[in-house]
Design a protein around this motif. Sequence first.
Motif, mmCIF file in Angstrom:
data_model
loop_
_atom_site.group_PDB
_atom_site.id
_atom_site.type_symbol
_atom_site.label_atom_id
_atom_site.label_comp_id
_atom_site.label_asym_id
_atom_site.label_seq_id
_atom_site.Cartn_x
_atom_site.Cartn_y
_atom_site.Cartn_z
ATOM 1 N N SER A 44 0.823 -1.286 -0.048
ATOM 2 C CA SER A 44 -0.027 -0.094 -0.019
ATOM 3 C C SER A 44 0.811 1.284 0.027
ATOM 4 O O SER A 44 0.284 2.412 -0.312
ATOM 5 C CB SER A 44 -0.868 -0.074 1.145
ATOM 6 O OG SER A 44 -0.312 0.003 2.418
ATOM 7 N N ASP A 45 2.211 1.000 0.403
ATOM 8 C CA ASP A 45 3.110 2.505 0.169
ATOM 9 C C ASP A 45 3.676 2.545 -1.292
ATOM 10 O O ASP A 45 4.161 1.714 -1.823
ATOM 11 C CB ASP A 45 4.249 2.229 1.222
ATOM 12 C CG ASP A 45 5.083 3.379 1.031
ATOM 13 O OD1 ASP A 45 4.826 4.370 0.522
ATOM 14 O OD2 ASP A 45 6.283 3.116 1.665
ATOM 15 N N THR A 46 3.062 3.653 -1.842
ATOM 16 C CA THR A 46 3.390 3.802 -3.509
ATOM 17 C C THR A 46 4.506 4.702 -3.426
ATOM 18 O O THR A 46 4.758 5.685 -4.387
ATOM 19 C CB THR A 46 2.186 4.371 -3.956
ATOM 20 O OG1 THR A 46 1.590 5.488 -3.561
ATOM 21 C CG2 THR A 46 1.262 3.338 -4.234
ATOM 22 N N ASP A 47 5.145 4.937 -2.347
ATOM 23 C CA ASP A 47 6.554 5.724 -2.462
ATOM 24 C C ASP A 47 7.311 5.550 -3.560
ATOM 25 O O ASP A 47 7.744 4.273 -3.890
ATOM 26 C CB ASP A 47 7.377 5.868 -1.090
ATOM 27 C CG ASP A 47 8.355 6.761 -1.137
ATOM 28 O OD1 ASP A 47 8.939 6.890 -2.086
ATOM 29 O OD2 ASP A 47 8.759 7.176 0.107
ATOM 30 N N PRO A 48 7.734 6.494 -4.316
ATOM 31 C CA PRO A 48 8.674 6.121 -5.525
ATOM 32 C C PRO A 48 9.816 5.335 -5.424
ATOM 33 O O PRO A 48 10.202 4.668 -6.144
ATOM 34 C CB PRO A 48 8.775 7.455 -6.164
ATOM 35 C CG PRO A 48 7.692 8.567 -5.634
ATOM 36 C CD PRO A 48 7.234 8.134 -4.371
ATOM 37 N N GLN A 49 10.469 5.388 -4.250
ATOM 38 C CA GLN A 49 11.330 4.625 -3.773
ATOM 39 C C GLN A 49 11.189 3.267 -3.798
ATOM 40 O O GLN A 49 12.129 2.402 -3.796
ATOM 41 C CB GLN A 49 12.155 5.222 -2.463
ATOM 42 C CG GLN A 49 12.421 6.685 -2.426
ATOM 43 C CD GLN A 49 13.111 6.960 -0.967
ATOM 44 O OE1 GLN A 49 13.342 6.418 -0.328
ATOM 45 N NE2 GLN A 49 13.483 8.406 -0.856
#
Length: 762
Positions: free
Chosen positions: A714-719
Amino acid sequence: MPDYGHELLFGTFLTPTANDPERVVALAELTESAGLDLATFQDHPYNPDLLDTWTLLSWVAARTERLRVSANVLNLPLRPPAVLARAAASLDLLSGGRFELGLGAGAFWDAIEGMGGGRLSPADSVAALSEAIDILRGAWDTSTRGPLRLRGEHHPVPGMRRGPTPAHDIDIWLGAYKPRMLALTGSKADGWLPTLEYLKSPDRVTANRLLDEAATAAGRDPRQIRRLLNLFQIDFSATDGGFLRGTPEQWVDQLLPLVLDEGFSAFIVGRDDPRIISTFGHEVAPALREAVARERTKATAPTGPTRSTVTLTRRQPGTDHAALPTSLAAGAVQPGDPEYERVRHTYSRQGSPAIVLRPRDAAEVVDAVTYTRARDVPLSVRSGGHGISGRSTNDGGIVLDLSRMNRVEVLDRATRRIRLEPGARWGEVAQALAPAGLAMSSGDYGDVGVGGLATTGGIGYLARRFGLTIDHVVAAEIVLADGTLVRADAEHHPDLFWAIRGAGGNFGVVTALELEAYEVGNVVHAQLAVDATRAAELLHRWGRLAEDAPRELTSFLSLFPARRQNPPVARVTLVYAGDDIEAAERALTPFLEIGPILDQQAQLVPYPAIVAPSRNRHHGQGLDDVHSGLLRHITPEVAASVETMIRSGDVLIVQLRSVGGAVNDVHRDATAYPHRRQNFSLLAATVPDRRARLDKLWSDLYEHLDGMYLSFESDTDPQRLLDAFPEPTLGRLRRLKARYDPDNVFNRNFPIPPATGGTGSS
């Protein structure tokens, strides 16, 4: 009166005679084979010459495939509404959404009293019916928390648990003739179901006016109420014998004004005559549909679902409803529509989109993408609504709901080629393929939609034997960001074909997939419940066994924290892809040594039985704070970190799925899913107020991970993109994104930024 714009329905009103029960069932089957939509039955529980209507409805629903069923109308005084709500929802679920509820206030009071029902005055019977509608609606509304309570004078409900949720929004149609009942129909019901021959006082025009006035007074659009009509004094003949007593062509001419001038949109013939039923279905219904469509086109009459007055005050900026293509208008759902609560949320997340578009084919998907491109609003694409990272709903934007595109076809049994539309559920796919002896690995939950899983990965119960779902995709039809519909396979757009197998949500809307299924009949399905007090030891043993097991065996393990006085528990699922009982027993037996067994069961079952679709209604009830990773092995360090998570009480579930086997036979560059050396997929989930603690615990585990499975994060951080698509995969995807979606229209499912400074194919 105007044309209210509803899609036409045609049906039968059959007599449930008890002395020849098979005849009424045969007439219902004829109703379906003649192309009609609906079979209805009268309900007189006090008449021993008639079959019980509810039993008959259930029997007919089981004997047919697409036919809707309804009473015409149910006798409320002898069917308590709280029980009726459960029964109606159950029949709707069992029939796949084919039940509608025709309901009456009661008649023949002497007979009702004779069976123990209470006699009511006309005013009280209407009041009791009004309370019953509130109970029905409340019981079906599982999105509202807490029990249903109603201080009714006739049907009090002190504290009823809600549910189950029906498979679709069941229509409530009332048989009404007098002003008080017409007012109730206009204010609360979905349809008016009178018999033509009984419409004497008030007449049809007056009755329609009273319905409209009552609807308006209740804040509803009168077009929300379908007008149905029972027809009894009818026949077909070569000569004109009067109203509905001539040729099929005369029927069409005589029914057409009832649609266009008086707003009726459903016609139900009340004759137990196979000739009349067949002629009505094969000749009248299609001809009347064509005539109405022709006249509506001339008059530009509004059609399809109507908007309540609530909707008209809640339009969102940017969606420009007036410009909505006519191909999409009939299926569109907006705030205030009766179906909005059903389509606004996903399993994991709640949403408030400005409009939900529900295309029926690829051409309508093209229209939807074109319409969306002209507006600066979020676009979410939904297949089944179970995506965690996909976020297939939004606030204030457009949701493209593909649930109506749900066909499953076996194209060629010899080559095992199948064609799936994205809105089909995997449980439905399993059921459709089973008669041909075929199957496709499809996760572990039958409600999951085809489109998301089959373009991202597809870790299922058959993965170690047959690989990921994407490994069996041989072609795809996809609508690109510019509205172009293309076919992608090894020869056509091969670069796009590579990308959609692992990152499909970033490149367009897949409207169909062709796959090579595999031969699967029965499988051995085992489940264990294990005391997980010593979770690290259990996980290490399970991981070693899962890696060493024959490829036919795939295992999932879910770990839950201690609750009350109970220890942490591991629930282990084991699926052996074959029906060799002795071989399965040899593969399964070692898993009985992974820890203290609390419960165990194993059985030989058809594959569809373990992924049966439950058709749950979505209201954002799932865990939506989830982290995902991949592991080569479950090392002592990994097992210890997972045990810490479960002991913390802040992580509500940790699940591991075994992969490896056939998954790792595929070269890492063959698809956009490059993770072909890991043996396990891992996820951990919690609730929002414990997310920070989950993040901390996950950071302690992170160094041991080897990549990420996109669908469970659920974490769509680009990293995190490099976890999902390690180089050179990400670079290739970015270059293809610049070619196929340079404006980043499809940016909801772990958005891949287009490359800058030119494009290339790889």
